[in-house]
Design a protein around this motif. Structure first.
Motif, PDB file in Angstrom:
ATOM      1  N   LEU A 115       0.829  -1.202   0.000  1.00  0.00           N
ATOM      2  CA  LEU A 115       0.000   0.000   0.000  1.00  0.00           C
ATOM      3  C   LEU A 115       0.870   1.262   0.000  1.00  0.00           C
ATOM      4  N   CYS A 116       1.984   1.218   0.732  1.00  0.00           N
ATOM      5  CA  CYS A 116       2.919   2.358   0.721  1.00  0.00           C
ATOM      6  C   CYS A 116       3.487   2.580  -0.679  1.00  0.00           C
ATOM      7  N   CYS A 117       3.830   1.495  -1.360  1.00  0.00           N
ATOM      8  CA  CYS A 117       4.344   1.616  -2.731  1.00  0.00           C
ATOM      9  C   CYS A 117       3.288   2.215  -3.653  1.00  0.00           C
ATOM     10  N   LEU A 118       2.057   1.771  -3.504  1.00  0.00           N
ATOM     11  CA  LEU A 118       0.966   2.320  -4.313  1.00  0.00           C
ATOM     12  C   LEU A 118       0.765   3.802  -4.015  1.00  0.00           C
ATOM     13  N   ASN A 119       0.776   4.165  -2.728  1.00  0.00           N
ATOM     14  CA  ASN A 119       0.621   5.572  -2.361  1.00  0.00           C
ATOM     15  C   ASN A 119       1.757   6.422  -2.909  1.00  0.00           C
ATOM     16  N   THR A 120       2.971   5.892  -2.867  1.00  0.00           N
ATOM     17  CA  THR A 120       4.116   6.630  -3.403  1.00  0.00           C
ATOM     18  C   THR A 120       3.972   6.841  -4.908  1.00  0.00           C
ATOM     19  N   LEU A 121       3.532   5.804  -5.604  1.00  0.00           N
ATOM     20  CA  LEU A 121       3.324   5.913  -7.045  1.00  0.00           C
ATOM     21  C   LEU A 121       2.267   6.972  -7.361  1.00  0.00           C
ATOM     22  N   VAL A 122       1.178   6.967  -6.618  1.00  0.00           N
ATOM     23  CA  VAL A 122       0.114   7.958  -6.837  1.00  0.00           C
ATOM     24  C   VAL A 122       0.610   9.359  -6.478  1.00  0.00           C
ATOM     25  N   ALA A 123       1.378   9.482  -5.376  1.00  0.00           N
ATOM     26  CA  ALA A 123       1.886  10.794  -4.974  1.00  0.00           C
ATOM     27  C   ALA A 123       2.827  11.368  -6.028  1.00  0.00           C
ATOM     28  N   ALA A 125       2.724  10.658  -9.231  1.00  0.00           N
ATOM     29  CA  ALA A 125       1.877  11.024 -10.372  1.00  0.00           C
ATOM     30  C   ALA A 125       1.168  12.352 -10.114  1.00  0.00           C
ATOM     31  N   VAL A 126       0.670  12.542  -8.893  1.00  0.00           N
ATOM     32  CA  VAL A 126      -0.022  13.793  -8.559  1.00  0.00           C
ATOM     33  C   VAL A 126       0.956  14.966  -8.589  1.00  0.00           C
ATOM     34  N   SER A 127       2.175  14.761  -8.082  1.00  0.00           N
ATOM     35  CA  SER A 127       3.140  15.863  -8.109  1.00  0.00           C
ATOM     36  C   SER A 127       3.563  16.197  -9.535  1.00  0.00           C
ATOM     37  N   MET A 128       3.592  15.202 -10.416  1.00  0.00           N
ATOM     38  CA  MET A 128       3.930  15.479 -11.812  1.00  0.00           C
ATOM     39  C   MET A 128       2.841  16.305 -12.491  1.00  0.00           C
ATOM     40  N   ILE A 129       1.620  16.186 -12.001  1.00  0.00           N
ATOM     41  CA  ILE A 129       0.538  16.988 -12.567  1.00  0.00           C
ATOM     42  C   ILE A 129       0.842  18.472 -12.407  1.00  0.00           C
ATOM     43  N   SER A 130       1.466  18.853 -11.284  1.00  0.00           N
ATOM     44  CA  SER A 130       1.777  20.272 -11.089  1.00  0.00           C
ATOM     45  C   SER A 130       2.760  20.775 -12.142  1.00  0.00           C
ATOM     46  N   VAL A 131       3.651  19.915 -12.620  1.00  0.00           N
ATOM     47  CA  VAL A 131       4.581  20.314 -13.675  1.00  0.00           C
ATOM     48  C   VAL A 131       3.807  20.600 -14.962  1.00  0.00           C
ATOM     49  N   PHE A 132       2.885  19.710 -15.294  1.00  0.00           N
ATOM     50  CA  PHE A 132       2.108  19.909 -16.516  1.00  0.00           C
ATOM     51  C   PHE A 132       1.093  21.040 -16.359  1.00  0.00           C
ATOM     52  N   MET A 133       0.603  21.256 -15.129  1.00  0.00           N
ATOM     53  CA  MET A 133      -0.307  22.378 -14.895  1.00  0.00           C
ATOM     54  C   MET A 133       0.392  23.699 -15.176  1.00  0.00           C
ATOM     55  N   TRP A 150       0.920  31.595  -8.571  1.00  0.00           N
ATOM     56  CA  TRP A 150      -0.222  31.837  -7.679  1.00  0.00           C
ATOM     57  C   TRP A 150      -1.357  30.852  -7.955  1.00  0.00           C
ATOM     58  N   MET A 151      -1.504  30.406  -9.187  1.00  0.00           N
ATOM     59  CA  MET A 151      -2.541  29.412  -9.494  1.00  0.00           C
ATOM     60  C   MET A 151      -2.201  28.048  -8.903  1.00  0.00           C
ATOM     61  N   ILE A 152      -0.922  27.703  -8.862  1.00  0.00           N
ATOM     62  CA  ILE A 152      -0.505  26.395  -8.346  1.00  0.00           C
ATOM     63  C   ILE A 152      -0.366  26.416  -6.824  1.00  0.00           C
ATOM     64  N   PRO A 158      -1.566  22.499   1.319  1.00  0.00           N
ATOM     65  CA  PRO A 158      -1.763  21.323   2.179  1.00  0.00           C
ATOM     66  C   PRO A 158      -0.503  20.470   2.319  1.00  0.00           C
ATOM     67  N   VAL A 159       0.282  20.386   1.273  1.00  0.00           N
ATOM     68  CA  VAL A 159       1.510  19.586   1.321  1.00  0.00           C
ATOM     69  C   VAL A 159       2.475  20.173   2.353  1.00  0.00           C
ATOM     70  N   MET A 160       2.581  21.507   2.384  1.00  0.00           N
ATOM     71  CA  MET A 160       3.510  22.154   3.303  1.00  0.00           C
ATOM     72  C   MET A 160       3.118  21.913   4.759  1.00  0.00           C
ATOM     73  N   PHE A 161       1.829  21.968   5.057  1.00  0.00           N
ATOM     74  CA  PHE A 161       1.400  21.889   6.447  1.00  0.00           C
ATOM     75  C   PHE A 161       1.092  20.469   6.920  1.00  0.00           C
ATOM     76  N   LEU A 162       0.639  19.627   6.028  1.00  0.00           N
ATOM     77  CA  LEU A 162       0.235  18.287   6.454  1.00  0.00           C
ATOM     78  C   LEU A 162       1.402  17.327   6.619  1.00  0.00           C
ATOM     79  N   GLY A 163       2.559  17.621   6.046  1.00  0.00           N
ATOM     80  CA  GLY A 163       3.705  16.729   6.190  1.00  0.00           C
ATOM     81  C   GLY A 163       4.074  16.497   7.640  1.00  0.00           C
ATOM     82  N   GLY A 164       4.192  17.569   8.415  1.00  0.00           N
ATOM     83  CA  GLY A 164       4.533  17.442   9.833  1.00  0.00           C
ATOM     84  C   GLY A 164       3.429  16.790  10.639  1.00  0.00           C
TER      85      GLY A 164
END
Length: 189
Positions: A115-123, A125-133, A150-152, A158-164
Motif C-alpha cells: 500500500l505504501c508503494c501504491l501511495n508513493t506511485l500515486v503521490a 503522479a499527482v506531483s507530476m501533474i503540477s509540472v504539466f499544470m 499563484w494558481m498552483i 496542504p503539502v507544506m502543512f500536512l507533512g509534519g
C-alpha cells in the motif's frame, strides 16, 4: 517565489534561492545528527543487481521515449524495450539468489508495504501533474510565470502543512491509519 523570479528577474534566479533555503538545514544536520554507529556485519555490494536494474529501467524508458521516432516496430525500439524487460526479469532472479540483495523482494508480502508503494506511485503522479499544470497555465491560458505560481500555490499549501502533522500521526499510531486515510483521500480527490 519562483514565478516572481522568472518574470521579474531571470530564470537563473530560481537556482540562487535554493542555497538560501537548503544550506541552513544541511548545516543543522551536520551538527545535530549523531554519527553513524559502525555496522558489525559486513555487507557485500550487489553489482549484478545494480547492473540489471539500471539496464532494465534505461532500456524501457529509452524505448518508450524514442519509439515514436524510431517506429514502434523498429528493431531499435523492440530491442530496447525487450532488453529492458529481460534485464528486469534477470534482476528479479538475481535478487532472489544473492546474499545481500539490492532490494528485498519479500517485502511485497507485507500488505502495508504494498500500500505504501501504491501511495508513493500515486503521490509521484499527482506531483507530476503540477509540472504539466504550470505548462498548461503558461502556454494554453497565456498566464505569466508569477500568475502561474499563484494558481498552483493553493495545491501546495496542504503539502507544506500536512507533512509534519502526518509525520506525528505516524509516530503516534503507526503506519496503518495514515496509509488508509491517505489512500482514501487520494481515491476521492
Amino acid at each position: 517565489l519562483g514565478g516572481f523570479f522568472v518574470e521579474y528577474a531571470s530564470w537563473r534566479w530560481v537556482f540562487y534561492i535554493n542555497p538560501c533555503i537548503g544550506v541552513p538545514p544541511f548545516l543543522a544536520c551536520c551538527f545535530f545528527i549523531p554519527k553513524d554507529i559502525p555496522l558489525k556485519k559486513k555487507f557485500s555490494m550487489d553489482y549484478w543487481g545494480m547492473l540489471t536494474l539500471i539496464l532494465g529501467c534505461c532500456g524501457i524508458v529509452i524505448g518508450l521515449m524514442e519509439g515514436r521516432h524510431w517506429g514502434w516496430s523498429s528493431w531499435q525500439t523492440v530491442f530496447s524495450i525487450g532488453g529492458g524487460i529481460f534485464s528486469l526479469v534477470a534482476f528479479y532472479f538475481i535478487e532472489k539468489k544473492v546474499k545481500d540483495p539490492l532490494f528485498e523482494l519479500h517485502q511485497f508480502n507485507n500488505a502495508i508495504f504494498r500500500l505504501c508503494c501504491l501511495n508513493t506511485l500515486v503521490a509521484v503522479a499527482v506531483s507530476m501533474i503540477s509540472v504539466f499544470m504550470a505548462s498548461y497555465f503558461q502556454y494554453a491560458l497565456k498566464a505569466s510565470p508569477s500568475q502561474t505560481s499563484w494558481m498552483i500555490f493553493p495545491a501546495m499549501v496542504p503539502v507544506m502543512f500536512l507533512g509534519g502533522v502526518v509525520g506525528r500521526w505516524l509516530d503516534l499510531k503507526g503506519p496503518r491509519q495514515p496509509i488508509l486515510v491517505g489512500t482514501f483521500l487520494f481515491g476521492i480527490s
